[in-house]
Design an enzyme around this catalytic site. Structure first.
Site, short mmCIF file in Angstrom:
data_model
loop_
_atom_site.label_atom_id
_atom_site.label_comp_id
_atom_site.label_asym_id
_atom_site.label_seq_id
_atom_site.Cartn_x
_atom_site.Cartn_y
_atom_site.Cartn_z
N HIS A 82 8.73 -4.05 -3.65
CA HIS A 82 7.93 -4.31 -2.46
C HIS A 82 8.84 -4.87 -1.37
O HIS A 82 9.79 -5.62 -1.64
CB HIS A 82 6.83 -5.32 -2.78
CG HIS A 82 5.99 -5.69 -1.60
ND1 HIS A 82 5.09 -4.81 -1.03
CD2 HIS A 82 5.91 -6.83 -0.86
CE1 HIS A 82 4.49 -5.40 -0.01
NE2 HIS A 82 4.98 -6.62 0.12
N CYS B 204 4.83 -0.25 2.69
CA CYS B 204 5.31 -1.60 2.96
C CYS B 204 6.65 -1.63 3.70
O CYS B 204 6.85 -2.45 4.61
CB CYS B 204 5.39 -2.42 1.68
SG CYS B 204 6.48 -1.72 0.41
N ASP C 34 0.82 -1.22 0.00
CA ASP C 34 0.00 0.00 0.00
C ASP C 34 0.84 1.27 0.00
O ASP C 34 0.35 2.35 0.31
CB ASP C 34 -0.93 0.01 1.22
CG ASP C 34 -0.17 -0.07 2.54
OD1 ASP C 34 1.08 -0.12 2.51
OD2 ASP C 34 -0.83 -0.08 3.60
#
Length: 298
Positions: A282, A160, A157
Site C-alpha cells: 500500500h 493508492c 482501493d
C-alpha cells in the site's frame, strides 16, 4: 372431610378425560411429519371425531345425572365453562412460555456472539501492537519525523499509488501541476506504450516466466490505464518522466528509493507499506508534521 356430590365427582371425571384426550391428541400430532399433508389431513379428521365422541359422552352423562335443572346448569358451567377457561389459560401460558424461551435463547446467543467478537478484537489489537504492522508504522514515523513529515492516509482501493501522487501534486498546486487519478493512469500507460524497450524486459508471464509478448504488454498497459490495477516501481519510473519530477519512496526496513533524480524540482514523497493491509502492499502520501498540543496550553 366433606363427601363429594355426584355432580362434583362427574366434573372431576370429565376434566380428567379431557386432559387425557388432549395429551393423546398432542402425541398423535407429534407422530405425524408436518410435510405429510395426506396423513395430517387424516389426523385432523380423527381428532375432530375423538373430540366429538368425548363431548357427546359427557353430554349423555350430564343428562343421566339425576338432579334439578339448576344442578344441571351448574354441572354444565363447571364442565364446559370453567374447564374451557382453564384449558385456554393453560394453552396461552404454554404459548407465552415458548415465546419467552425463544426470545431468551436469541438474546443469550447474541450476547455470546458479541462477547466472542469483542474477545477476537482484543486479541487482534494485542497482536497488532506486538506484530510487524505496528513495528512498521513506528519505524516509518521515526524516519518521516526526521524530515518533519508524517503519514497522510490514502484509501486502499487499488489506486493508492496514483491517489498518493495526486495528493502530493495538490499540496504543491501553486506550481500549477495538478492531475487526477484517471489522467495519471492514462499518461502512465501512454508513456509505457511509447517506450516499450524500457519496460518490456521487466515484465514476465507469472505462469511461464517468459518475457511478455507484444499482446501481453498491451494488455498490461490497458489495465494500467483502465482498471484499478496496483502500481509499482515500473509505473513510478514512467510517472517521473511524465511529471518530470523526482519521486522518493520511504520504506520501513530499507533505504528510501529515489527515482528520477535527474530532475532538480522539489520531489514527490510517498510511503510504501508492506504490512499495512491484509490485501498486500500500500502507498500513502505524506504531509508536514503537525506540532503536538502544548500541555501547558490545555
Amino acid at each position: 372431610m366433606e363427601e363429594e356430590t355426584p355432580e362434583e365427582q362427574l366434573v372431576k371425571q370429565q376434566r380428567k378425560e379431557k386432559k387425557d384426550l388432549q395429551a393423546k391428541i398432542q402425541s398423535m400430532k407429534n407422530a405425524v411429519p408436518k410435510n405429510d399433508k395426506k396423513r395430517r389431513k387424516q389426523l385432523t379428521e380423527e381428532i375432530v371425531k375423538l373430540e366429538a365422541d368425548l363431548s357427546q359422552k359427557h353430554e349423555e352423562e350430564i343428562g343421566q345425572l339425576q338432579s334439578t335443572p339448576a344442578t344441571n346448569v351448574k354441572v354444565e358451567e363447571l364442565v364446559n365453562g370453567v374447564e374451557t377457561v382453564e384449558v385456554e389459560d393453560r394453552e396461552q401460558e404454554e404459548v407465552k412460555q415458548t415465546r419467552v424461551s425463544k426470545a431468551q435463547k436469541r438474546r443469550e446467543k447474541k450476547a455470546t456472539q458479541d462477547k466472542e467478537r469483542e474477545s477476537r478484537i482484543a486479541e487482534a489489537e494485542v497482536e497488532n501492537l506486538q506484530g510487524v504492522r505496528h513495528q512498521e508504522g513506528v519505524k516509518l514515523a521515526q524516519k518521516l519525523a526526521q524530515q518533519q513529515l508524517q503519514i497522510k492516509e490514502i484509501s486502499s482501493d487499488g489506486h493508492c499509488m496514483y491517489r498518493a501522487i495526486e495528493d502530493q501534486l495538490a499540496q504543491r498546486s501553486k506550481a500549477g501541476l495538478t492531475m487526477n487519478v484517471k489522467r495519471l493512469r492514462s499518461q502512465t500507460a501512454e508513456f509505457m506504450r511509447g517506450h516499450v524497450d524500457d519496460f518490456l524486459p521487466f515484465l514476465t508471464n507469472p505462469n511461464t516466466g517468459d518475457m511478455f509478448t507484444t499482446e501481453e504488454f498491451e494488455k498490461y498497459c490497458s489495465e494500467v490505464e483502465l482498471t484499478a490495477a496496483w502500481g509499482g516501481q515500473l509505473e513510478l519510473r514512467a510517472l517521473t518522466q511524465v511529471l518530470q519530477l523526482p519521486i522518493e519512496v520511504i520504506q520501513a526496513d530499507t533505504p528510501a528509493i529515489k527515482i528520477g533524480e535527474e530532475y532538480k524540482s522539489e520531489q514527490i514523497t510517498l510511503v510504501y507499506m508492506r504490512h499495512a493491509y491484509g490485501l498486500g502492499e500500500h502507498y500513502n502520501s505524506v504531509e508536514r508534521l503537525k506540532e503536538p498540543a502544548n500541555a501547558e496550553d490545555s
